[in-house]
Motif scaffolding. Structure first.
Motif, PDB file in Angstrom:
ATOM      1  N   GLN A  52      45.672 -12.454  63.191  1.00  0.00           N
ATOM      2  CA  GLN A  52      46.874 -11.907  63.531  1.00  0.00           C
ATOM      3  C   GLN A  52      48.515 -12.590  62.580  1.00  0.00           C
ATOM      4  N   SER A  66      44.827  -3.383  65.997  1.00  0.00           N
ATOM      5  CA  SER A  66      45.114  -4.367  66.508  1.00  0.00           C
ATOM      6  C   SER A  66      44.723  -5.869  66.789  1.00  0.00           C
ATOM      7  N   PHE A  67      44.853  -6.835  66.285  1.00  0.00           N
ATOM      8  CA  PHE A  67      44.432  -7.725  66.971  1.00  0.00           C
ATOM      9  C   PHE A  67      44.404  -8.313  68.244  1.00  0.00           C
ATOM     10  N   ASP A  68      43.906  -8.862  69.288  1.00  0.00           N
ATOM     11  CA  ASP A  68      43.922  -9.297  70.152  1.00  0.00           C
ATOM     12  C   ASP A  68      43.100 -11.044  70.371  1.00  0.00           C
ATOM     13  N   TYR A  69      43.966 -11.788  70.854  1.00  0.00           N
ATOM     14  CA  TYR A  69      43.111 -13.649  70.598  1.00  0.00           C
ATOM     15  C   TYR A  69      42.893 -14.221  71.968  1.00  0.00           C
ATOM     16  N   PHE A  72      44.217 -15.795  75.597  1.00  0.00           N
ATOM     17  CA  PHE A  72      45.314 -14.711  75.957  1.00  0.00           C
ATOM     18  C   PHE A  72      46.062 -17.093  76.430  1.00  0.00           C
ATOM     19  N   ILE A  88      49.269  -9.842  80.150  1.00  0.00           N
ATOM     20  CA  ILE A  88      48.291  -9.006  78.927  1.00  0.00           C
ATOM     21  C   ILE A  88      47.967  -8.021  78.334  1.00  0.00           C
ATOM     22  N   TYR A  89      48.259  -7.022  79.621  1.00  0.00           N
ATOM     23  CA  TYR A  89      48.424  -5.781  78.986  1.00  0.00           C
ATOM     24  C   TYR A  89      49.143  -4.888  80.192  1.00  0.00           C
ATOM     25  N   LEU A 131      41.248  -7.574  77.995  1.00  0.00           N
ATOM     26  CA  LEU A 131      41.807  -8.105  76.721  1.00  0.00           C
ATOM     27  C   LEU A 131      40.402  -6.329  75.876  1.00  0.00           C
ATOM     28  N   LYS A 134      41.787  -2.803  76.401  1.00  0.00           N
ATOM     29  CA  LYS A 134      43.191  -2.144  75.801  1.00  0.00           C
ATOM     30  C   LYS A 134      42.153  -1.504  74.756  1.00  0.00           C
ATOM     31  N   SER A 137      41.814  -1.975  70.212  1.00  0.00           N
ATOM     32  CA  SER A 137      42.080  -3.290  69.793  1.00  0.00           C
ATOM     33  C   SER A 137      40.892  -3.914  69.639  1.00  0.00           C
ATOM     34  N   LEU A 139      38.220  -7.622  69.211  1.00  0.00           N
ATOM     35  CA  LEU A 139      38.948  -8.578  70.194  1.00  0.00           C
ATOM     36  C   LEU A 139      38.391 -10.477  69.526  1.00  0.00           C
TER      37      LEU A 139
END
Length: 492
Positions: A52, A66-69, A72, A88-89, A131, A134, A137, A139
């Protein structure tokens, strides 16, 4: 499909002289369902933070996603869940989100409730559903099971199995088997990726470890044998060389050319043996570097003078006007290993706290044996801070034994010098378990002891409880642990 490329990654925290990663290179396919495993403190969460861009590092990490954690960071938990989902989105489509919730068996009425009013399990499911909506993305899912009961773990595991494009950090063996198709493991000296679920990886690791142990034993014997042979041959060579200056028994002169030739051959043979010995030593040095030590633990539980230690008789527990659990009855007898089971919020932790003497409002009868000593491990670890020496002194436990147990649970001596506030979640939990094992008690009461604890340490703790058979009442959602350990199940 695209690739996440990690090249020559090196990282250490500021002020620390030990590297978390050193010159590490590997590739991840963004279509994988990737399970991430390794012992506590090896750098799993650190690696997710590096992906990230949260820390500076040397080397290169490149990706077309892209990276999503997860989880959240919800800043305003008092907001309605719909508003949290939009945070979040922002571009989510409502019907698609409701579809995801239905797969997770969450009613859509949660959308119109404050997020903070949702159970931990519901919050976990809402964040995962949002998440995964998205696009483009990848995750990063960090220990989602810590707030999920056993049924919810099965449900979320099946949900993840329908998805792809994620890294899942978890130490729950059954959950990983249900969710992933590749395993990324942080070992002692390297990082490996293997196809398959956790059980496939573990079987391969055991096979490799057993091969290396057998090969190490063979080479050790070879080195010893070759060392003795080289020494023997070298001695023979020197003895033969000495005879060049002597005479035969008959009085005739010796053939110095023949003896010199024989001595040279022996010396050559000696050097050949030494070379083979050196090769065996080098081969031996390449083995055993990733074999995890899991020495057996010990426990010295106090014997109790009666068969029955405690009894709950039609107990109901209340928080304000809310009833946490209703009409619970069971006994704890000497040698019982009892697991309390039930959905989140069914009152399991409340029963443990009541047994341990916390001021909880209840009806019914709680009967504890006279002079009963209980050792309690709580879910909460955030209060831990300071050094281990002061902690041992404050809790009146043997510091040497305490640290010896932590060493067996994969603590390096370097960890002993650190503030406990800087420990990983798993390391903090190990501190509480080690403390409990040091305490002289008749009854162990452990509340979700395995949260954040790595798989190998879980197995050590299982073996301990099976070997010493202490009396224990516990809450745990790791299915394999419960099936191996519990002699009784109390379902709320």
């Amino acid at each position: 499909m695209s690739l996440i490329n990690v090249n020559h990654l090196t990282f250490a925290y500021e002020g620390s002289y030990d590297h978390i990663f050193e010159n590490v290179s590997f590739q991840i396919d963004t279509d994988w369902k990737l399970g991430f495993t390794g012992r506590n403190g090896r750098g799993k969460t650190t690696f997710l933070n590096l992906l990230q861009g949260k820390h500076e590092y040397s080397g290169q990490i490149s990706a077309d996603v892209s990276f999503d954690y997860f989880p959240f960071d919800v800043k305003h938990k008092e907001d309605n869940t719909l508003d949290v989902v939009e945070e979040i989105y922002p571009d989510y489509v409502l019907w698609e989100f409701i579809r995801e919730l239905s797969l997770l068996q969450v009613s859509d009425d949660v959308l119109y409730r404050p997020f903070e009013s949702l159970s931990n399990g519901e919050q976990t499911k809402v964040m995962l559903a949002a998440l995964f909506l998205k696009e483009n993305s990848f995750l990063l899912i960090d220990e989602p099971t810590n707030h999920l009961d056993m049924e919810a773990r099965e449900l979320v595991g099946d949900y993840l199995n329908r998805k792809s494009g994620f890294i899942l950090v978890s130490h729950d063996r059954a959950f990983l088997d249900r969710s992933v198709d590749h395993i990324l493991s942080i070992n002692k000296t390297n990082i490996e990726i293997q196809r398959g679920n956790f059980s496939d990886w573990w079987e391969n690791k055991q096979r490799q470890d057993n091969y290396e142990l057998a090969e190490n034993d063979r080479l050790r014997k070879d080195v010893k044998r070759l060392s003795e042979a080289a020494k023997r041959t070298s001695n023979w060579s020197h003895e033969v060389e000495k005879t060049k200056n002597g005479t035969r028994n008959s009085g005739s002169k010796v053939d110095k050319g023949y003896i010199g030739h024989k001595a040279a051959k022996m010396m050559q043979r000696s050097k050949s043996i030494e070379q083979r010995q050196q090769t065996a030593i080098e081969e031996k040095s390449r083995l055993l570097k990733n074999i995890e030590t899991s020495e057996s633990l010990k426990i010295a539980q106090l014997p109790y003078h009666k068969t029955q230690l405690a009894e709950l008789d039609h107990v109901s527990i209340y928080y304000g006007e809310k009833q946490a659990c209703h009409d619970i009855s069971f006994t704890i007898d000497r040698g019982d290993r009892i697991v309390l089971m039930g959905r989140n919020g069914s009152g399991k932790s409340s029963i443990l706290k009541l047994l341990c003497g916390e001021d909880i409002r209840y009806s019914g009868a709680l009967r504890l044996g006279s002079q009963l000593k209980i050792s309690y491990v709580s879910q909460e670890t955030s209060w831990l801070q300071g050094n281990l020496t002061d902690f041992a002194r404050a809790h009146d436990i043997d510091e040497s034994l305490f640290k010896a147990i932590l060493r067996k649970l994969d603590f390096s001596r370097l960890q002993f010098e650190k503030d406990m506030a800087d420990y990983s979640g798993g390391q903090k939990k190990k501190v509480l378990i080690a403390k409990s094992l040091c305490e002289k008690a008749h009854l162990l009461v452990w509340d979700e002891p395995l949260n954040f604890i790595d798989v190998i340490s879980r197995m050590q703790i299982e073996d301990l409880l099976l070997a010493y058979a202490p009396t224990i009442l516990f809450v745990e959602h790791d299915r394999e642990f419960c099936e191996r350990i519990a002699t009784k199940q109390i379902r709320l």
